[in-house]
Design a protein around this motif. Structure first.
Motif, PDB file in Angstrom:
ATOM      1  N   UNK A 102       0.801  -1.215   0.000  1.00 16.83           N
ATOM      2  CA  UNK A 102       0.000   0.000   0.000  1.00 16.83           C
ATOM      3  C   UNK A 102       0.835   1.266   0.000  1.00 16.83           C
ATOM      4  N   UNK A 103       2.133   1.144  -0.322  1.00 11.48           N
ATOM      5  CA  UNK A 103       3.007   2.316  -0.297  1.00 11.48           C
ATOM      6  C   UNK A 103       3.468   2.740  -1.689  1.00 11.48           C
ATOM      7  N   UNK A 104       3.281   1.878  -2.702  1.00 10.69           N
ATOM      8  CA  UNK A 104       3.787   2.182  -4.032  1.00 10.69           C
ATOM      9  C   UNK A 104       3.237   3.470  -4.594  1.00 10.69           C
ATOM     10  N   UNK A 105       1.910   3.644  -4.531  1.00  8.67           N
ATOM     11  CA  UNK A 105       1.307   4.843  -5.105  1.00  8.67           C
ATOM     12  C   UNK A 105       1.596   6.078  -4.267  1.00  8.67           C
ATOM     13  N   UNK A 106       1.652   5.922  -2.944  1.00  8.60           N
ATOM     14  CA  UNK A 106       1.955   7.088  -2.110  1.00  8.60           C
ATOM     15  C   UNK A 106       3.385   7.561  -2.349  1.00  8.60           C
ATOM     16  N   UNK A 107       4.319   6.608  -2.550  1.00  5.22           N
ATOM     17  CA  UNK A 107       5.697   6.984  -2.876  1.00  5.22           C
ATOM     18  C   UNK A 107       5.739   7.661  -4.241  1.00  5.22           C
ATOM     19  N   UNK A 108       4.983   7.116  -5.188  1.00  3.52           N
ATOM     20  CA  UNK A 108       4.939   7.716  -6.526  1.00  3.52           C
ATOM     21  C   UNK A 108       4.402   9.144  -6.462  1.00  3.52           C
ATOM     22  N   UNK A 109       3.367   9.345  -5.656  1.00  3.67           N
ATOM     23  CA  UNK A 109       2.810  10.687  -5.488  1.00  3.67           C
ATOM     24  C   UNK A 109       3.875  11.650  -4.978  1.00  3.67           C
ATOM     25  N   UNK A 110       4.634  11.220  -3.978  1.00  4.60           N
ATOM     26  CA  UNK A 110       5.681  12.077  -3.427  1.00  4.60           C
ATOM     27  C   UNK A 110       6.768  12.398  -4.443  1.00  4.60           C
ATOM     28  N   UNK A 111       7.159  11.403  -5.264  1.00  3.11           N
ATOM     29  CA  UNK A 111       8.212  11.633  -6.253  1.00  3.11           C
ATOM     30  C   UNK A 111       7.735  12.583  -7.351  1.00  3.11           C
ATOM     31  N   UNK A 112       6.484  12.424  -7.774  1.00  6.69           N
ATOM     32  CA  UNK A 112       5.956  13.319  -8.806  1.00  6.69           C
ATOM     33  C   UNK A 112       5.854  14.746  -8.267  1.00  6.69           C
ATOM     34  N   UNK A 113       5.386  14.893  -7.031  1.00  7.34           N
ATOM     35  CA  UNK A 113       5.314  16.232  -6.430  1.00  7.34           C
ATOM     36  C   UNK A 113       6.694  16.850  -6.293  1.00  7.34           C
ATOM     37  N   UNK A 114       7.701  16.011  -6.024  1.00  5.13           N
ATOM     38  CA  UNK A 114       9.064  16.520  -5.923  1.00  5.13           C
ATOM     39  C   UNK A 114       9.527  17.099  -7.260  1.00  5.13           C
ATOM     40  N   UNK A 115       8.930  16.615  -8.339  1.00  7.23           N
ATOM     41  CA  UNK A 115       9.229  17.150  -9.669  1.00  7.23           C
ATOM     42  C   UNK A 115       8.270  18.277 -10.045  1.00  7.23           C
TER      43      UNK A 115
END
Length: 643
Positions: free
Chosen positions: A466-479
């Motif tokens: 349940x962490x894959x999409x939340x991590x992806x969200x954080x990485x995209x926001x970092x960009x």
């Protein structure tokens, strides 16, 4: 003598003289009156008789002690003076009812004259009549101060513990001997999703999955037998969500009641799984980093010899096809190793000019085999004119890999259907839009806003953290981008990523040399590499270009040769068993700076951060393994020995 005094106004109630010995009725009546007076005097409860003027007519010793008077002193005193000031109106109202003929039972407070202490008393009061005439009131007072204080203390204690239980972050519940809820705190309502009134009286068994029920019942029986223990289980919330709980149990009343402290550890377990997964990824990174050099060395040899064969003009056409296949597959294997190394290794975010289409291709290549065996077609709908943007390719690859893996698993759950994964890119004004669409079951509309929450997953237990999409969200926001999910019109899920288009700028990468070689230049080169195939391939290629080439597998031997003679170029592998390329270069920089300025590095592990930092600081060109042999042509002139 009786201590009870009776002084009703206008009446002589003194006892008559002692009865005559003949036992007449009058004598018997006097004996009864004396006996009654003696009984009242001996009562442990206070007895107070008041007249219609509300003054004390008579008291027993217990009343005098309670009120802090001598019995004789108390007679004639206003009864209201013995009552606590705040209670006088209440007592007066009660006495009015007694005078009206109603008996009263109530509690109040009286004052002890000697120490001014207020005492709580329970009063039982009724009309006092003589031959039908109302004389006043007769009241008994029982001192309940200690009892009331004990009760208040107990009530405060119960309230305190009730507040503690209600404010506890863990669920606290009790069960009867039949396994039915008897008490439930507020946290239990939050954990279970049920209201208190829905739980009380219900059996706990239906809340447990079938495979967890035997273990739960076994622990319940142990608890009833007086044991204490701790176990983990899963249970169903009211909304159907499965959660993991830790249950600590004890038995306040053996065979009658079980007390359980329940903690929801679902998020904690998922975090542990994520940490374990992170450790696995770190271990993979270390493993791949360790073997990357070993893998890329033979791949470099295979690729180099395939290039040498393809350079032969008299090479037969049928064999040329085989050589082209060998060359192509070696490059493919090299990209897979590099992608694994890039994805597994943790590193600081580093935004460099990045081609989004290339990152997507690299990611799809990582999952190419899995997609193929699952029968999933991949459709690339790229914008070929998509410009580069400043981004961290490693982080974007992690985002794309998460989305592609999720799409695979979603489509796998729908059988009997030909599946397709569509990856679409296009430019949108000042941004880049990436869409990854599958032909799976789609996402329930009520979950579209929740799927990016940490630990939220729709996958079966054990299939995801349940962490894959939340991590992806954080990485995209970092960009400085956006990511969201939607359902495609034709069915299936679509994940959309929008990234800002940022003009590329210098990355500070190690030096690239653009000097064009001069025809007829012949250089003396030393190739230092512990891989025989790489040495032989470079020697043949460079010799074919008119250069004089020497080779060695040892860094120590290379250092001795450099001390003995002058070379125009030193092609130096970064990793060797006796003396690494870094150590050899530092030795040259300290003692032979001319040769240090002629070094050309080769390596198969450029993702290694310490190595990247060293190469950036060295300022010398580096050719990655497996390499194109022609990649050495533009860097060799820059390594030429000074005339």
């Amino acid at each position: 003598m009786s201590k009870t005094r009776r002084v009703p106004p206008g009446r002589d109630t003194r006892p008559s003289p002692a009865p005559a010995p003949n036992g007449s009725p009058k004598e018997a009546r006097l004996d009864l009156l004396q006996a009654a007076a003696d009984i009242v005097a001996a009562l442990p409860d206070a007895v107070v008789v008041t007249g219609v003027d509300r003054r004390v007519l008579a008291v027993n010793q217990a009343a005098a002690d309670l009120l802090g008077w001598e019995p004789a002193e108390l007679v004639g005193q206003p009864s209201a003076d013995q009552v606590a000031p705040g209670e006088r109106a209440h007592v007066a109202a009660r006495e009015d009812r007694v005078f009206a003929g109603e008996s009263q039972r109530y509690e109040t407070r009286v004052v002890n004259r000697k120490n001014d202490e207020e005492r709580d008393v329970a009063v039982s009061s009724g009309p006092f009549r003589v031959k039908g005439e109302l004389i006043g009131t007769l009241a008994t007072l029982r001192d309940i101060t200690d009892q009331k204080r004990a009760h208040d203390t107990l009530a405060r204690s119960e309230a305190r513990y009730r507040n503690l239980v209600e404010s506890a972050s863990d669920a606290i519940v009790t069960f009867d001997a039949n396994g039915r809820f008897t008490t439930v705190n507020h946290a239990a309502e939050i954990v279970s999703g049920y209201r208190r009134e829905e739980l009380v009286g219900q059996w706990f068994a239906p809340m447990l999955p079938d495979d967890e029920l035997p273990n739960g019942l076994a622990h319940f029986q142990r608890a009833l037998a007086g044991e204490t223990g701790l176990f983990e289980t899963q249970f169903y919330r009211k909304d159907g969500e499965t959660r993991t709980i830790s249950v600590t149990y004890s038995t306040p009343q053996r065979d009658e009641e079980v007390l359980c402290l329940i903690r929801d550890v679902t998020d904690q377990k998922m975090l542990q799984e994520q940490l374990i997964q992170s450790e696995k990824m770190s271990a993979i990174g270390q493993l791949v980093s360790g073997v990357a050099h070993e893998l890329n060395n033979p791949l470099a040899g295979i690729s180099a010899f395939a290039q040498l064969l393809l350079a032969e003009k008299r090479f037969p056409p049928d064999q040329r096809t085989a050589a082209e296949t060998i060359y192509s597959e070696s490059r493919r294997a090299s990209r897979i190793v590099q992608n694994l190394l890039t994805f597994a290794r943790q590193h600081k975010a580093e935004k460099v000019p990045t081609a989004i289409n290339q990152v997507l291709d690299d990611t799809l290549e990582l999952r190419g085999y899995e997609l193929s065996v699952r029968g999933i077609d991949v459709r690339r709908a790229y914008d070929d004119k998509l410009p580069e943007t400043m981004a961290d390719a490693h982080q974007l690859q992690q985002v794309f890999l998460n989305l592609i893996t999720n799409a695979e698993q979603a489509m796998e759950r729908v059988e009997g259907r030909h599946h397709c994964l569509t990856v679409h890119t296009r430019r949108t004004g000042d941004g880049i839009r990436i869409e990854i669409e599958d032909t799976g079951p789609g996402i329930p509309p009520n979950l579209l806003e929740r799927i990016f929450n940490p630990f939220f997953t729709t996958k079966p237990t054990g299939s995801g953290t349940g962490l894959g999409l939340s991590i992806s969200l954080g990485l995209v926001r970092e960009h400085e981008g956006r990511i969201w999910a939607e359902n495609a019109p034709q069915g299936g899920a679509r994940f959309v990523i929008e990234l800002p288009l940022i003009a590329p700028r210098g990355s500070g990468e190690f030096a690239a040399v653009s000097t064009v070689p001069h025809a007829g230049d012949s250089l003396r080169a030393l190739v230092v590499d512990d891989e025989a195939s790489v040495r032989v391939a470079l020697q043949r290629y460079l010799s074919g270009r008119g250069h004089r080439v020497e080779t060695t597998h040892s860094g120590q031997e290379a250092l001795e040769r450099l001390r003995a003679g002058a070379y125009d170029a030193v092609i130096l592998d970064m990793r060797m068993p006796d003396l690494s390329g870094e150590q050899l270069f530092e030795e040259l920089r300290a003692s032979d700076p001319e040769h240090a300025e002629r070094v050309i590095f080769t390596t198969g592990d450029l993702v290694n951060e310490p190595m990247r930092r060293f190469l950036n600081g060295a300022g010398r060109p580096c050719v990655l393994k497996p390499f194109e042999l022609s990649a050495f042509d533009p860097v060799l002139p820059a390594a030429r020995r000074s005339p």
